[in-house]
Design a protein around this motif. Sequence first.
Motif, PDB file in Angstrom:
ATOM      1  N   PHE A   1       0.915  -1.205  -0.115  1.00 60.30           N
ATOM      2  CA  PHE A   1      -0.051  -0.214  -0.079  1.00 60.30           C
ATOM      3  C   PHE A   1       0.810   1.209  -0.028  1.00 60.30           C
ATOM      4  O   PHE A   1       0.266   2.374  -0.034  1.00 60.30           O
TER       5      PHE A   1
ATOM      6  N   SER B   1      -4.064  -0.234  -3.583  1.00 58.97           N
ATOM      7  CA  SER B   1      -4.482   0.713  -2.767  1.00 58.97           C
ATOM      8  C   SER B   1      -5.675   0.038  -1.886  1.00 58.97           C
ATOM      9  O   SER B   1      -6.232  -1.093  -2.247  1.00 58.97           O
ATOM     10  N   PRO B   2      -6.162   0.415  -0.845  1.00 58.15           N
ATOM     11  CA  PRO B   2      -7.106  -0.170  -0.101  1.00 58.15           C
ATOM     12  C   PRO B   2      -8.716  -0.332  -0.709  1.00 58.15           C
ATOM     13  O   PRO B   2      -9.489  -1.314  -0.710  1.00 58.15           O
TER      14      PRO B   2
ATOM     15  N   PRO C   1      -5.131  -8.997   8.075  1.00 57.02           N
ATOM     16  CA  PRO C   1      -5.496  -8.333   6.805  1.00 57.02           C
ATOM     17  C   PRO C   1      -5.521  -9.035   5.437  1.00 57.02           C
ATOM     18  O   PRO C   1      -5.997  -8.816   4.589  1.00 57.02           O
TER      19      PRO C   1
ATOM     20  N   ILE D   1      -8.407  -9.626   2.732  1.00 58.98           N
ATOM     21  CA  ILE D   1      -8.428  -9.425   1.357  1.00 58.98           C
ATOM     22  C   ILE D   1      -8.500 -10.549   0.619  1.00 58.98           C
ATOM     23  O   ILE D   1      -9.043 -10.660  -0.629  1.00 58.98           O
TER      24      ILE D   1
ATOM     25  N   TYR E   1     -13.157  -0.292  12.880  1.00 58.28           N
ATOM     26  CA  TYR E   1     -12.642  -0.839  11.505  1.00 58.28           C
ATOM     27  C   TYR E   1     -11.921  -2.465  11.662  1.00 58.28           C
ATOM     28  O   TYR E   1     -12.098  -3.221  10.951  1.00 58.28           O
TER      29      TYR E   1
END
Length: 368
Positions: free
Chosen positions: A42, A62-63, A88, A92, A127
């Motif tokens: 990122f 990117s996110p 994480p 994804i 989050y």
Amino acid sequence: MRILSVIIGTPDENSSMWMRIKRQAEILSSLGHEVELCFYSFYSRHELSFEPPFKYSVMRVSPITVHLKHLINISRDSYDLLFCNLAPSAFISSLSRIRGIPIVLDNHGDLISERELYEPGILSKIYYSIVSSLSFRAADRIICVSSSMMEDLRERGIPGRKLYYVTNATDLDLFSPLDEEETDRVKSDLGLENRLTFGYIGADSKWQGVDNLIETGRRIDDDDLQFLYVGFSRNTVRSHNELYLPRVPFDEVKYYYGACDVLVLPRPPHKSAEVAAPTKFAEYAAMGRPILTTDVGDAADLVRKYECGIVVDDNRPENLLRGIETFKSLPEDELVRMGENARRMAEEEFSMEKMKQDLKNVIESLGV
């Protein structure tokens, strides 16, 4: 089986994160699997500073784009398993469920509590709670590095059938006790001869608690005691009874461990520390040195079980000081006995062969 190891970021060659990824990839390869690494970056630095000994790719994302790029990536090639480094990566990878590819999450840290230390605030917590929850839901198997982590995840409602313990192993040939001549030479080179030396080698992350150890050392006015810190100073600094050294190459770390009479694990009573299994703990033990640790997580239980050191209540300076003074009062033969017990613990708990068998159990449980 064709396995894609999914990593967020581009770790340094000497980082504990890379060492773990590399170690697991080597074990999986030794079990007959074809392993490929994929790094999703990122940040502006999206090239590796070293050449991994495996087939690999680095993708700038990117996110917003990472999920789609990952789905395209796994659609382009045929993989049998996704091996995800931390939550994480599993987050994804969750879209891979569309293609029916199993996911193994290597959960060697607690995302929520670690991020609270660096990004406090309700929105950040929400989050990362969502990311963790979705990761645990998406994963077919979750690798835990401690019994504390397994208990915590069960309490959070994660089915026990998903949870597998895999030891955080170390190289017992690389990290092994120095002989007396080597020890004397290293101590002499560092100016530590004839002083009982307490050492901390590693990063100064907030959940490590090293700040309290430094404060404790500065309270001590005793010419017979020395504190060695390696890994988080840009330059060599010597002051009072402290010696600070910058990071050293991985294959030289053992000499600095060997220069210490006692190795310290001063972690605070925080969730991020309680569920973790520090790589340095296994390395400390493998070097055959007594260990001073706080009463946090599995490390404290193991030190008690193997009688290889001293456990203090927490990392408040007065408690660390009490542990240091107790070590100073011990006879030499007791320090030797503790060191021998530490090495025995490493051989029984942290061998590469044990990690290999643990990983094999995880893979075989999937039935793919």
